[in-house]
Design a protein around this motif. Structure first.
Motif, PDB file in Angstrom:
ATOM      1  N   MET A 312       0.835  -1.204   0.000  1.00  0.00           N
ATOM      2  CA  MET A 312       0.000   0.000   0.000  1.00  0.00           C
ATOM      3  C   MET A 312       0.873   1.259   0.000  1.00  0.00           C
ATOM      4  N   ALA A 313       1.924   1.248   0.842  1.00  0.00           N
ATOM      5  CA  ALA A 313       2.800   2.426   0.936  1.00  0.00           C
ATOM      6  C   ALA A 313       3.404   2.753  -0.422  1.00  0.00           C
ATOM      7  N   ARG A 314       3.776   1.711  -1.167  1.00  0.00           N
ATOM      8  CA  ARG A 314       4.412   1.944  -2.468  1.00  0.00           C
ATOM      9  C   ARG A 314       3.446   2.557  -3.466  1.00  0.00           C
ATOM     10  N   LEU A 315       2.212   2.089  -3.442  1.00  0.00           N
ATOM     11  CA  LEU A 315       1.245   2.685  -4.359  1.00  0.00           C
ATOM     12  C   LEU A 315       0.921   4.133  -3.936  1.00  0.00           C
ATOM     13  N   HIS A 316       0.934   4.367  -2.630  1.00  0.00           N
ATOM     14  CA  HIS A 316       0.706   5.739  -2.148  1.00  0.00           C
ATOM     15  C   HIS A 316       1.794   6.679  -2.657  1.00  0.00           C
ATOM     16  N   LYS A 317       3.017   6.172  -2.632  1.00  0.00           N
ATOM     17  CA  LYS A 317       4.136   6.977  -3.124  1.00  0.00           C
ATOM     18  C   LYS A 317       3.925   7.305  -4.613  1.00  0.00           C
ATOM     19  N   GLU A 318       3.530   6.290  -5.341  1.00  0.00           N
ATOM     20  CA  GLU A 318       3.355   6.451  -6.784  1.00  0.00           C
ATOM     21  C   GLU A 318       2.183   7.389  -7.117  1.00  0.00           C
ATOM     22  N   ALA A 319       1.074   7.200  -6.405  1.00  0.00           N
ATOM     23  CA  ALA A 319      -0.130   7.945  -6.777  1.00  0.00           C
ATOM     24  C   ALA A 319      -0.245   9.296  -6.083  1.00  0.00           C
ATOM     25  N   PHE A 320       0.263   9.390  -4.859  1.00  0.00           N
ATOM     26  CA  PHE A 320       0.057  10.618  -4.083  1.00  0.00           C
ATOM     27  C   PHE A 320       1.366  11.257  -3.612  1.00  0.00           C
ATOM     28  N   GLY A 321       2.486  10.662  -4.010  1.00  0.00           N
ATOM     29  CA  GLY A 321       3.766  11.292  -3.719  1.00  0.00           C
ATOM     30  C   GLY A 321       4.308  11.070  -2.330  1.00  0.00           C
ATOM     31  N   HIS A 322       3.629  10.288  -1.498  1.00  0.00           N
ATOM     32  CA  HIS A 322       4.149  10.057  -0.155  1.00  0.00           C
ATOM     33  C   HIS A 322       3.697   8.696   0.354  1.00  0.00           C
ATOM     34  N   ARG A 323       4.655   7.945   0.913  1.00  0.00           N
ATOM     35  CA  ARG A 323       4.347   6.589   1.376  1.00  0.00           C
ATOM     36  C   ARG A 323       3.292   6.565   2.474  1.00  0.00           C
ATOM     37  N   LEU A 324       3.283   7.567   3.324  1.00  0.00           N
ATOM     38  CA  LEU A 324       2.309   7.601   4.419  1.00  0.00           C
ATOM     39  C   LEU A 324       1.177   8.586   4.141  1.00  0.00           C
ATOM     40  N   LEU A 325       1.134   9.122   2.939  1.00  0.00           N
ATOM     41  CA  LEU A 325       0.093  10.056   2.487  1.00  0.00           C
ATOM     42  C   LEU A 325       0.186  11.436   3.130  1.00  0.00           C
ATOM     43  N   MET A 326       1.380  11.774   3.662  1.00  0.00           N
ATOM     44  CA  MET A 326       1.519  13.108   4.246  1.00  0.00           C
ATOM     45  C   MET A 326       1.410  14.167   3.152  1.00  0.00           C
ATOM     46  N   ASP A 327       0.869  15.301   3.525  1.00  0.00           N
ATOM     47  CA  ASP A 327       0.759  16.467   2.646  1.00  0.00           C
ATOM     48  C   ASP A 327      -0.015  16.162   1.360  1.00  0.00           C
ATOM     49  N   SER A 328      -0.949  15.225   1.437  1.00  0.00           N
ATOM     50  CA  SER A 328      -1.753  14.921   0.249  1.00  0.00           C
ATOM     51  C   SER A 328      -3.017  15.782   0.201  1.00  0.00           C
ATOM     52  N   LEU A 329      -3.276  16.540   1.283  1.00  0.00           N
ATOM     53  CA  LEU A 329      -4.409  17.456   1.286  1.00  0.00           C
ATOM     54  C   LEU A 329      -3.897  18.888   1.183  1.00  0.00           C
ATOM     55  N   VAL A 330      -4.704  19.755   0.630  1.00  0.00           N
ATOM     56  CA  VAL A 330      -4.433  21.188   0.713  1.00  0.00           C
ATOM     57  C   VAL A 330      -5.703  21.837   1.264  1.00  0.00           C
ATOM     58  N   ILE A 331      -5.563  23.064   1.767  1.00  0.00           N
ATOM     59  CA  ILE A 331      -6.757  23.753   2.231  1.00  0.00           C
ATOM     60  C   ILE A 331      -7.617  24.044   1.004  1.00  0.00           C
ATOM     61  N   GLY A 332      -8.821  23.589   1.008  1.00  0.00           N
ATOM     62  CA  GLY A 332      -9.703  23.803  -0.139  1.00  0.00           C
ATOM     63  C   GLY A 332      -9.761  22.613  -1.080  1.00  0.00           C
ATOM     64  N   GLY A 333      -9.048  21.555  -0.784  1.00  0.00           N
ATOM     65  CA  GLY A 333      -9.104  20.399  -1.678  1.00  0.00           C
ATOM     66  C   GLY A 333      -8.018  19.387  -1.389  1.00  0.00           C
ATOM     67  N   VAL A 334      -7.511  18.787  -2.477  1.00  0.00           N
ATOM     68  CA  VAL A 334      -6.430  17.812  -2.342  1.00  0.00           C
ATOM     69  C   VAL A 334      -5.281  18.208  -3.269  1.00  0.00           C
ATOM     70  N   ALA A 335      -4.091  17.684  -2.971  1.00  0.00           N
ATOM     71  CA  ALA A 335      -2.901  18.091  -3.728  1.00  0.00           C
ATOM     72  C   ALA A 335      -2.792  17.366  -5.068  1.00  0.00           C
ATOM     73  N   HIS A 336      -3.263  16.117  -5.110  1.00  0.00           N
ATOM     74  CA  HIS A 336      -3.055  15.313  -6.322  1.00  0.00           C
ATOM     75  C   HIS A 336      -4.372  14.830  -6.897  1.00  0.00           C
ATOM     76  N   ASP A 337      -4.520  15.006  -8.189  1.00  0.00           N
ATOM     77  CA  ASP A 337      -5.668  14.421  -8.874  1.00  0.00           C
ATOM     78  C   ASP A 337      -5.296  12.990  -9.251  1.00  0.00           C
ATOM     79  N   ILE A 338      -6.288  12.161  -9.502  1.00  0.00           N
ATOM     80  CA  ILE A 338      -5.961  10.817  -9.974  1.00  0.00           C
ATOM     81  C   ILE A 338      -6.551  10.602 -11.359  1.00  0.00           C
ATOM     82  N   ASP A 339      -5.692  10.100 -12.251  1.00  0.00           N
ATOM     83  CA  ASP A 339      -6.192   9.826 -13.597  1.00  0.00           C
ATOM     84  C   ASP A 339      -6.813   8.433 -13.636  1.00  0.00           C
ATOM     85  N   ASP A 340      -7.367   8.075 -14.775  1.00  0.00           N
ATOM     86  CA  ASP A 340      -8.091   6.808 -14.876  1.00  0.00           C
ATOM     87  C   ASP A 340      -7.207   5.601 -14.582  1.00  0.00           C
TER      88      ASP A 340
END
Lengths: 538, 168
Positions: A312-340
């Motif tokens: 799971m951590a590895r896919l998090h790194k790949e999809a959201f840039g962080h193994r533990l999902l840190m800093d994946s949110l921003v105020i007003g939304g999220v930092a990373h969009d996900i494509d299909d």
């Protein structure tokens, strides 16, 4: 995002002669903040208890700089947040006397309040009257007596110097004078790779008579450090309140800010937040199930669970840039969009992992050696769980089922049908059972969210609210409800941040769960709770 | 039992080169040799969380999982500082953990190697150095041999950091 104003609690208080005033500078309206008279404080708590509300948190705050009247002393307020399963949250506020800040304890109505009241004493020099326990909590013995970390007069910018005369003062532990009992003291540096805290056991023979927790070792002044930060800078700090619940903490902070500023986030962003939060839930439950089994020498499970967690951590790194999902949110939304393609990958992995977990669950259930250890160990009764107000999977294993995804029903969970496991037996095996069920539920939620992922933006532009506006949010993280309250001050900066990790309440459950269990079962029971030290100590 | 064996064989050996590059094999072999020579094949590490958010601890746990399997190099985590060769410290040092950190360090035998792990140990991270509750960086409290950056550092960063410290 704003719903109709929630007047239920104000009306009930009125029925009992407690006058309350709705505060306009607090959002959201469906979780109102009511000002009451100081003398009604404990009475209001008593009525809330009678109404079947649970205590969410109790904290204090000084008036912001913007709010200081010329020539006047800065006002000091105490806040109480309560929640009802059907009538949502309500906050109470009262102003203390400036020259002599005193408040009645509410611990006789809500036992979970007593450590939070001690924190108010430690940080604001508030005299909590009639408290069952007025020992310092976060303020360890070596602190100078005059240090009150959250008062504006306190020098918060230089490291606190220990009072040399207090270096060897010991905490006033609950004594045990019996000749048959002996003491075991453990920590703050524990034997494993875990956070620091101190446990003081009284034991008779092999059985634990009493266990007392002494926490506060990782107190990092987070509430104070948040003061003066912008919301987006503050989010990085909030994401590190407890590293294993980074999505939950970031979400609660972001949502409190968004409520305060009255902005709505795009539907797509809230769906992605939901996916992140449920992934975090699965990863932590898997890791913990493995660790619980490992503490009972069932190393096979540990090996398998650690592997799944790493996947799971590895896919998090790949999809959201962080193994533990840190800093994946921003105020007003999220930092990373996900494509299909990423969406498909996450769905596939979630399904694969859920399937593997079910296979492992069968093995776990059929292995007598582990079952013998977990069944009946570390029980918290339904009565105790409700009395304390235990949260999350710990509560759900003991007949107490608050779940903010259902009660608060914030987006995206308002669009889903959430079911929760309802355990009753309250032991280690029930907590493990709840966690297995939650993994299965969370994976269904993830699939549903990703299948219905709305199109559109992932961020709403952020504009800070005017000085004095506050927001309150309640998010169901993997450990349970995280409550956050944020008030903005001048220059778009945060003026006060309060957060209550579920551990602040669930730690009380652990003390009860280990009574009468053999000492060697403590690690097992402790791991089944896995309370956060960092989240408690702040 | 059969199902346990079935699961084990189905998964097989998943331990892999840390970073998918040739560099890791070199690092791994070098690490093993260094540990063999200097520590007779076994390096014992004591971890002290001096105020971390628990993120670094999760990654230390991950370094022990089957993919990284840090124990294959002879590295293991020990419960007591008394037989630890190396102290691994995470977090900015909180004022309430300062004494415990010093006591742990003092309880160790030489060579008392110290690795500070994570951005918090470089500049106190997001918690800030101008904070009443933070006593300072690890190196302000005890001597530090190496610092591994990251928030948190990945398991492979951790293992390579340990090697770098040993070969200095």
């Amino acid at each position: 995002m704003s719903l109709l104003s929630n007047t239920w609690f104000a009306e009930r208080l009125g029925d009992h002669g407690i006058h309350s005033e709705y505060l306009e500078d607090h959002h959201p309206a469906h979780m109102p903040c009511l000002e009451i008279r100081r003398l009604d404080w404990a009475h209001a708590a008593e009525e809330a208890k009678r109404l079947g509300m649970r205590l969410v948190a109790i904290w204090a705050a000084e008036a912001g700089k913007h709010d200081v009247k010329a020539g006047k002393r800065r006002a000091l307020y105490t806040y109480m947040a309560l929640a009802h399963p059907e009538h949502r949250h309500a906050l109470l506020r009262t102003e203390l006397r400036g020259d002599n800040p005193q408040i009645h304890s509410i611990s006789q109505h809500y036992i979970a309040a007593y450590r939070m009241e001690r924190t108010m004493q430690d940080m604001f020099d508030i005299d909590v009257m009639d408290t069952p326990d007025n020992r310092p909590w976060l303020k360890h013995e070596h602190w100078p007596e005059s240090a009150y970390g959250l008062l504006h007069t306190f020098d918060s910018k230089t490291p606190l110097q220990s009072d040399p005369e207090r270096l060897d003062v010991d905490y006033d532990y609950v004594p045990c004078d019996s000749e048959c009992a002996y003491e075991i003291s453990v920590g703050p540096v524990h034997a494993g790779i875990i956070e620091p805290g101190h446990f003081r056991f009284h034991a008779v023979g092999e059985k634990i008579l009493n266990m007392e927790e002494r926490l506060g070792y990782v107190h990092k002044g987070i509430e104070r450090a948040m003061k003066g930060r912008t919301a987006s800078d503050g989010l990085k700090l909030a994401a590190r309140v407890s590293g294993d619940a980074t999505v939950g903490h970031a979400w609660s902070f972001a949502q409190a800010c968004e409520y305060a500023a009255d902005i709505n986030i795009p539907a797509r962003a809230s769906y992605i937040r939901g996916v992140l939060c449920e992934r975090e839930r699965i990863a932590n439950h898997i890791g913990d199930i493995g660790a619980i089994c490992n503490d009972a020498a069932f190393a096979f499970m540990h090996g398998q669970c650690a592997r799944l967690r790493e996947d799971m951590a590895r896919l998090h790194k790949e999809a959201f840039g962080h193994r533990l999902l840190m800093d994946s949110l921003v105020i007003g939304g999220v930092a990373h969009d996900i494509d299909d393609a990423t969406c498909q990958k996450i769905m596939q992995q979630t399904l694969d992992i859920a399937e593997e977990v079910e296979r492992l669950r069968d093995i776990y259930a059929d292995t007598a050696s582990i079952q013998q250890r977990v069944i009946g160990a570390g029980i918290v009764s339904i009565e105790d769980a409700k009395d304390i107000g235990l949260l999350g999977f710990v509560g759900r294993a003991s007949g107490h089922y608050p779940d903010e995804r259902i009660e608060e029903a914030y987006a995206p969970y308002d669009a889903l049908n959430i079911t929760i496991p309802t355990g009753k037996l309250g032991g280690v095996s029930t907590r493990v059972w709840v966690r297995f069920e939650e993994i299965a539920n969370a994976s269904r939620i993830i699939i549903q969210l990703l299948e219905q992922l709305p199109k559109g933006n992932i961020q709403t532009p952020w504009t800070a609210p005017e000085a004095g506006m506050s927001g309150f949010a309640s998010i169901e993280s993997w450990r349970g409800e995280i409550a956050a309250w944020v008030r903005f001050g001048v220059d778009e900066k945060i003026d006060r941040y309060f957060v209550r990790d579920p551990s602040a309440i669930n730690w009380l459950g652990l003390e009860l769960a280990v009574r009468t269990v053999p000492v060697p079962d403590f690690p097992l029971v402790n791991k089944s709770f896995n309370c956060s030290y960092a989240g408690n100590d702040l | 039992m059969l199902r346990i064996l079935h699961q084990i064989f189905k998964v097989g050996t998943i331990t892999e080169p840390l970073v998918p590059s040739e560099a890791f094999e070199v690092v791994g072999a070098k690490l093993q040799n260094t540990i063999k020579q200097r520590f007779r094949g076994s390096l014992a590490i004591r971890l002290v969380d001096a105020g971390s958010c628990n993120g670094c601890e999760l990654e230390i746990h991950a370094a022990n999982n089957a993919y990284y399997d840090i124990e294959r190099f002879g590295i293991h985590f020990t419960a007591s500082p008394r037989f630890a060769d190396m102290l691994l410290v995470t977090g900015p040092v909180s004022i309430n953990m300062k004494k415990a950190l010093e006591m742990t360090y003092n309880a160790m035998p030489t060579p008392k190697l110290v690795i500070a792990m994570g951005d918090c140990t470089i500049n106190c991270g997001v918690f800030g150095q101008d904070n009443y509750a933070i006593a300072g960086k690890v190196e302000d409290i005890i001597p530090v041999d190496a610092v591994i950056a990251g928030c948190p550092p990945s398991p492979s960063d951790l293992i390579q950091g340990i090697l770098a410290t040993l070969t200095v």
